[in-house]
Write a protein that holds these residues in place. Structure first.
Motif, PDB file in Angstrom:
ATOM      1  N   LEU A  42      -5.064 -11.615  -0.877  1.00 35.16           N
ATOM      2  CA  LEU A  42      -4.110 -10.807  -0.116  1.00 35.16           C
ATOM      3  C   LEU A  42      -2.785 -11.551  -0.080  1.00 35.16           C
ATOM      4  O   LEU A  42      -2.683 -12.628   0.511  1.00 35.16           O
ATOM      5  CB  LEU A  42      -4.611 -10.554   1.308  1.00 35.16           C
ATOM      6  N   PHE A  43      -1.769 -11.007  -0.746  1.00 31.27           N
ATOM      7  CA  PHE A  43      -0.428 -11.575  -0.747  1.00 31.27           C
ATOM      8  C   PHE A  43       0.424 -10.753   0.217  1.00 31.27           C
ATOM      9  O   PHE A  43       0.635  -9.558  -0.003  1.00 31.27           O
ATOM     10  CB  PHE A  43       0.192 -11.523  -2.138  1.00 31.27           C
ATOM     11  N   ASN A  44       0.912 -11.375   1.274  1.00 32.29           N
ATOM     12  CA  ASN A  44       1.764 -10.651   2.220  1.00 32.29           C
ATOM     13  C   ASN A  44       3.014 -11.461   2.521  1.00 32.29           C
ATOM     14  O   ASN A  44       3.008 -12.689   2.467  1.00 32.29           O
ATOM     15  CB  ASN A  44       1.022 -10.321   3.514  1.00 32.29           C
ATOM     16  N   GLY A  45       4.087 -10.740   2.826  1.00 34.40           N
ATOM     17  CA  GLY A  45       5.356 -11.382   3.140  1.00 34.40           C
ATOM     18  C   GLY A  45       6.502 -10.401   3.005  1.00 34.40           C
ATOM     19  O   GLY A  45       6.309  -9.234   2.636  1.00 34.40           O
ATOM     20  N   PRO A  46       7.737 -10.840   3.305  1.00 35.42           N
ATOM     21  CA  PRO A  46       8.903  -9.947   3.235  1.00 35.42           C
ATOM     22  C   PRO A  46       9.126  -9.429   1.817  1.00 35.42           C
ATOM     23  O   PRO A  46       8.594  -9.973   0.839  1.00 35.42           O
ATOM     24  CB  PRO A  46      10.063 -10.842   3.698  1.00 35.42           C
ATOM     25  N   ARG A  47       9.932  -8.395   1.706  1.00 33.02           N
ATOM     26  CA  ARG A  47      10.202  -7.799   0.402  1.00 33.02           C
ATOM     27  C   ARG A  47      10.983  -8.782  -0.464  1.00 33.02           C
ATOM     28  O   ARG A  47      11.789  -9.580   0.024  1.00 33.02           O
ATOM     29  CB  ARG A  47      10.994  -6.504   0.564  1.00 33.02           C
ATOM     30  N   GLY A  48      10.749  -8.699  -1.756  1.00 30.29           N
ATOM     31  CA  GLY A  48      11.522  -9.479  -2.705  1.00 30.29           C
ATOM     32  C   GLY A  48      11.230 -10.959  -2.723  1.00 30.29           C
ATOM     33  O   GLY A  48      12.053 -11.747  -3.183  1.00 30.29           O
ATOM     34  N   THR A  49      10.060 -11.378  -2.240  1.00 27.34           N
ATOM     35  CA  THR A  49       9.739 -12.805  -2.211  1.00 27.34           C
ATOM     36  C   THR A  49       8.758 -13.213  -3.305  1.00 27.34           C
ATOM     37  O   THR A  49       8.343 -14.377  -3.358  1.00 27.34           O
ATOM     38  CB  THR A  49       9.160 -13.197  -0.836  1.00 27.34           C
ATOM     39  N   GLY A  50       8.337 -12.280  -4.170  1.00 31.07           N
ATOM     40  CA  GLY A  50       7.538 -12.654  -5.333  1.00 31.07           C
ATOM     41  C   GLY A  50       6.071 -12.317  -5.261  1.00 31.07           C
ATOM     42  O   GLY A  50       5.273 -12.867  -6.036  1.00 31.07           O
ATOM     43  N   LYS A  51       5.661 -11.409  -4.392  1.00 26.85           N
ATOM     44  CA  LYS A  51       4.229 -11.100  -4.246  1.00 26.85           C
ATOM     45  C   LYS A  51       3.668 -10.449  -5.515  1.00 26.85           C
ATOM     46  O   LYS A  51       2.668 -10.910  -6.073  1.00 26.85           O
ATOM     47  CB  LYS A  51       4.024 -10.176  -3.038  1.00 26.85           C
ATOM     48  N   THR A  52       4.311  -9.392  -5.986  1.00 26.73           N
ATOM     49  CA  THR A  52       3.829  -8.698  -7.184  1.00 26.73           C
ATOM     50  C   THR A  52       3.999  -9.567  -8.421  1.00 26.73           C
ATOM     51  O   THR A  52       3.126  -9.576  -9.308  1.00 26.73           O
ATOM     52  CB  THR A  52       4.583  -7.370  -7.366  1.00 26.73           C
ATOM     53  N   SER A  53       5.084 -10.317  -8.490  1.00 29.08           N
ATOM     54  CA  SER A  53       5.282 -11.221  -9.625  1.00 29.08           C
ATOM     55  C   SER A  53       4.181 -12.273  -9.679  1.00 29.08           C
ATOM     56  O   SER A  53       3.642 -12.575 -10.753  1.00 29.08           O
ATOM     57  CB  SER A  53       6.657 -11.888  -9.533  1.00 29.08           C
ATOM     58  N   ALA A  54       3.835 -12.841  -8.525  1.00 29.01           N
ATOM     59  CA  ALA A  54       2.769 -13.846  -8.489  1.00 29.01           C
ATOM     60  C   ALA A  54       1.429 -13.238  -8.912  1.00 29.01           C
ATOM     61  O   ALA A  54       0.618 -13.887  -9.583  1.00 29.01           O
ATOM     62  CB  ALA A  54       2.659 -14.441  -7.088  1.00 29.01           C
ATOM     63  N   ALA A  55       1.195 -11.970  -8.533  1.00 24.97           N
ATOM     64  CA  ALA A  55      -0.050 -11.313  -8.922  1.00 24.97           C
ATOM     65  C   ALA A  55      -0.131 -11.151 -10.439  1.00 24.97           C
ATOM     66  O   ALA A  55      -1.184 -11.395 -11.059  1.00 24.97           O
ATOM     67  CB  ALA A  55      -0.153  -9.955  -8.228  1.00 24.97           C
ATOM     68  N   LYS A  56       0.969 -10.763 -11.084  1.00 27.81           N
ATOM     69  CA  LYS A  56       0.961 -10.596 -12.540  1.00 27.81           C
ATOM     70  C   LYS A  56       0.836 -11.933 -13.249  1.00 27.81           C
ATOM     71  O   LYS A  56       0.141 -12.056 -14.278  1.00 27.81           O
ATOM     72  CB  LYS A  56       2.236  -9.874 -12.983  1.00 27.81           C
ATOM     73  N   ILE A  57       1.496 -12.954 -12.724  1.00 34.22           N
ATOM     74  CA  ILE A  57       1.362 -14.281 -13.331  1.00 34.22           C
ATOM     75  C   ILE A  57      -0.071 -14.782 -13.198  1.00 34.22           C
ATOM     76  O   ILE A  57      -0.630 -15.382 -14.122  1.00 34.22           O
ATOM     77  CB  ILE A  57       2.354 -15.263 -12.666  1.00 34.22           C
ATOM     78  N   MET A  58      -0.680 -14.505 -12.049  1.00 36.33           N
ATOM     79  CA  MET A  58      -2.085 -14.877 -11.840  1.00 36.33           C
ATOM     80  C   MET A  58      -2.977 -14.172 -12.867  1.00 36.33           C
ATOM     81  O   MET A  58      -3.891 -14.776 -13.456  1.00 36.33           O
ATOM     82  CB  MET A  58      -2.487 -14.486 -10.416  1.00 36.33           C
TER      83      MET A  58
END
Length: 594
Positions: A42-58
């Motif tokens: 579960l990646f949570n945090g403010p918008r534009g901080t890299g949650k979706t990017s980190a998921a794709k890199i993972m």
């Protein structure tokens, strides 16, 4: 490279490209290196901080043909396919538009099949808090016992909306806002790589506007670079983003410092003609005075990225006391909440500035006490008479002491809960103990002799029926005109209409008193005139009084009356009774006239 695709070009492709999330990156890399990857994140945090990017890199790191590796190579077919979105085993779902149970059931049916192209099936569900309750229930069993070849990565900006059963089955990572120095350095690196010359103050200004989101910062940089071409200046950044220039800040602050309300209006008019937004201007002004306060209370801290002339900024901070700045920020923040829903935002902005012009130093009192004194009766010393402030505080303290003594005497003799008063019989003068109940206690609202009798007779009349039938339309028009007035009026209920006057009964005293204010009454009566095509007056009464009057005749000694506001009127009751009602409320104060 064209600046149109600036953000896409600089979107993180490896963990090393990410900014400000080192603690999360290290944890994920260690898990991959030690082959201890969880089945759900579960990646949570403010918008534009890299949650979706980190998921794709993972997804790339665990499926890399040269891995699993702490960093994806971005060269093999798996990495390039995941980056391009062509690998069928890595699925990204937008829960905002696919939030139903059918979509989740489809996932649940497909996870049982082994991946066909890469090592793991990865489901990235963005904005997962948008799923329905039924969809969460369908997802729950799959998260609890997923196949070994499936990994779920949930991303959200509002984790509090997720069921606890979902959160407990995931490894949770909290993404934080990217700090200003990290954002500024990344923007500088982007400009260097793209051949853009940018002033350091301009980059710091854009970083501050992004509110901790790296994506927003890059988007703002792209917008400003499209305007300024190969060179970006602070003035360009301010103009494109709709902010205030340093000179405009100084002019407004000078007028506020001197209490010169006359200079405010032309300054605001100039800002509006330049295309500035009133709410954005008010927000920037709050930041400005906040920075003045930081410079005053923490001189060693740099908090003025928006201003180039630091010495002038410090000189301005010296012109205000910390107490005055606290109260000014409180006032501006209150108007910030109103301006978003106002039909005339420029007027609200002007009123907010004129209000802070009247704020003077309190002479040593706390900010909270001074703000309360100013709001309670607008009794602050006039502009130019700062010496009168200590005397005003002393006078208020003496008044409070006197009031406390009178209330103590009142509590021993005349004040009882409303339940006790209801059972008490008439006193020696023939009046009941609730003689003052229902009177409006606001200053300037006097008791009039308008009787409820005509309204009781017209409670079921055709005119009353027409008002009730169109009441929802009236409320909607009031809401469109001013949503704050609608919030008070919606508590009322039309009970009668007679002689072009509509009587509205309220359950809450504060709602009634606020509706009776001249500005609010004028707006409501204007809506009534629009709906019925003729002038219609507004009258108010408490619901308890109306229901009591509707059941039977009022006591002969004191007929029931409704309250209307009269210009310059004074309350008929003693001042100490008025103060007691203000402290305890209408329903708890009963005066027994022995």
């Amino acid at each position: 490279m064209s600046h149109i695709a600036l953000y896409r070009a600089w979107r993180p492709q490896t963990f090393g490209d990410m900014v400000g999330q080192q603690h999360i990156i290290q944890t994920l890399q260690n898990a991959i290196r030690e082959q201890r990857v969880s089945h759900a994140y579960l990646f949570n945090g403010p918008r534009g901080t890299g949650k979706t990017s980190a998921a794709k890199i993972m997804a790339k790191a665990i499926n890399c043909q040269r891995g699993p590796a702490p960093e994806p190579c971005n060269e093999c077919d798996a990495c390039r396919g995941i980056t391009a979105g062509t690998v069928m085993d890595v699925v990204e779902i937008d829960a905002a538009s696919n939030r139903g149970i059918d979509e989740i059931r489809d996932i649940r049916d497909k996870v049982r099949y082994a991946p066909s192209e890469v090592r793991y099936k990865v489901y990235i569900i963005d904005e997962v808090h948008m799923l329905t309750s039924e969809a969460f229930n369908a997802l729950l069993k799959t998260l609890e016992e997923p196949p070994g070849h499936v990994i779920f990565i949930l991303a959200t900006t509002e984790p509090h909306k997720l069921p606890a059963t979902i959160i407990s089955r995931c490894q949770r990572f909290d993404f934080r806002q990217v700090s200003l120095p990290e954002q500024t350095e990344r923007l500088r690196l982007i400009c260097e790589e793209e051949g853009i010359q940018a002033e350091a103050d301009a980059l710091a200004y854009l970083a501050r506007l992004s509110d901790g989101g790296m994506r927003d910062a890059i988007s703002l940089l792209e917008q400003v670079s499209a305007f300024g071409g190969e060179r970006i200046t602070l003035n360009d950044a301010v103009d494109v983003t709709g902010g205030l220039a340093a000179e405009q800040f100084s002019q407004l602050a000078d007028a506020v410092r001197d209490g010169n309300a006359g200079a405010i209006l032309p300054l605001v008019e100039g800002l509006m003609q330049a295309g500035k937004s009133p709410d954005k201007c008010l927000e920037n002004l709050i930041y400005y005075f906040r920075d003045l306060l930081v410079i005053k209370l923490a001189p060693g801290r740099t908090a003025t990225e928006r201003i180039v002339d630091q010495e002038r900024y410090r000189a301005m901070a010296e012109a205000f006391s910390a107490d005055r700045l606290f109260r000014m920020i409180d006032i501006l923040n209150q108007y910030m909440g109103e301006i978003r829903h106002a039909s005339l935002p420029q007027t609200i902005f002007e009123v907010a500035l004129m209000k802070v012009c009247t704020v003077q130093d309190s002479g040593g009192g706390s900010a909270a006490q001074a703000s309360s004194a100013a709001d309670a009766g607008n009794r602050t010393a006039p502009a130019g008479s700062a010496a009168a402030a200590p005397a005003e505080v002393t006078r208020l303290q003496q008044r409070i002491d006197t009031l406390e003594r009178k209330l103590e005497e009142l509590s021993r003799s005349g004040v009882r809960p409303a339940g006790e008063a209801a059972s008490a019989g008439p006193d020696k003068g023939g009046r009941t103990g609730s003689g003052f109940r229902g009177a409006n206690t606001s200053a300037g609202i006097a008791k009039t002799t308008v009787k409820l009798g005509p309204f009781l007779a017209a409670a079921e009349s055709q005119a009353t029926g027409q008002v009730r039938m169109r009441w929802s339309e009236i409320l909607q028009r009031v809401k469109e005109a001013r949503i704050t007035v609608h919030a008070w009026l919606v508590d009322g209920e039309p009970v009668a209409a007679v002689d072009n006057t509509v009587l509205v009964a309220f359950k809450n005293t504060m709602h009634r008193e606020t509706t009776e204010k001249p500005a609010n009454r004028e707006l409501i009566e204007g809506v009534l005139q629009e709906v019925f095509g003729r002038p219609v007056k507004l009258a108010t009464v408490m619901m308890k009084e109306w229901q009591t009057a509707d059941k039977g005749p009022a006591p002969a000694a004191e007929p029931l009356t409704l309250q209307q506001e009269e210009a310059g009127g004074e309350p008929k009751r003693p001042e100490w009774v008025e103060e007691a009602v203000k402290l305890f409320g209408e329903d708890l104060v009963v005066v027994d006239d022995n």
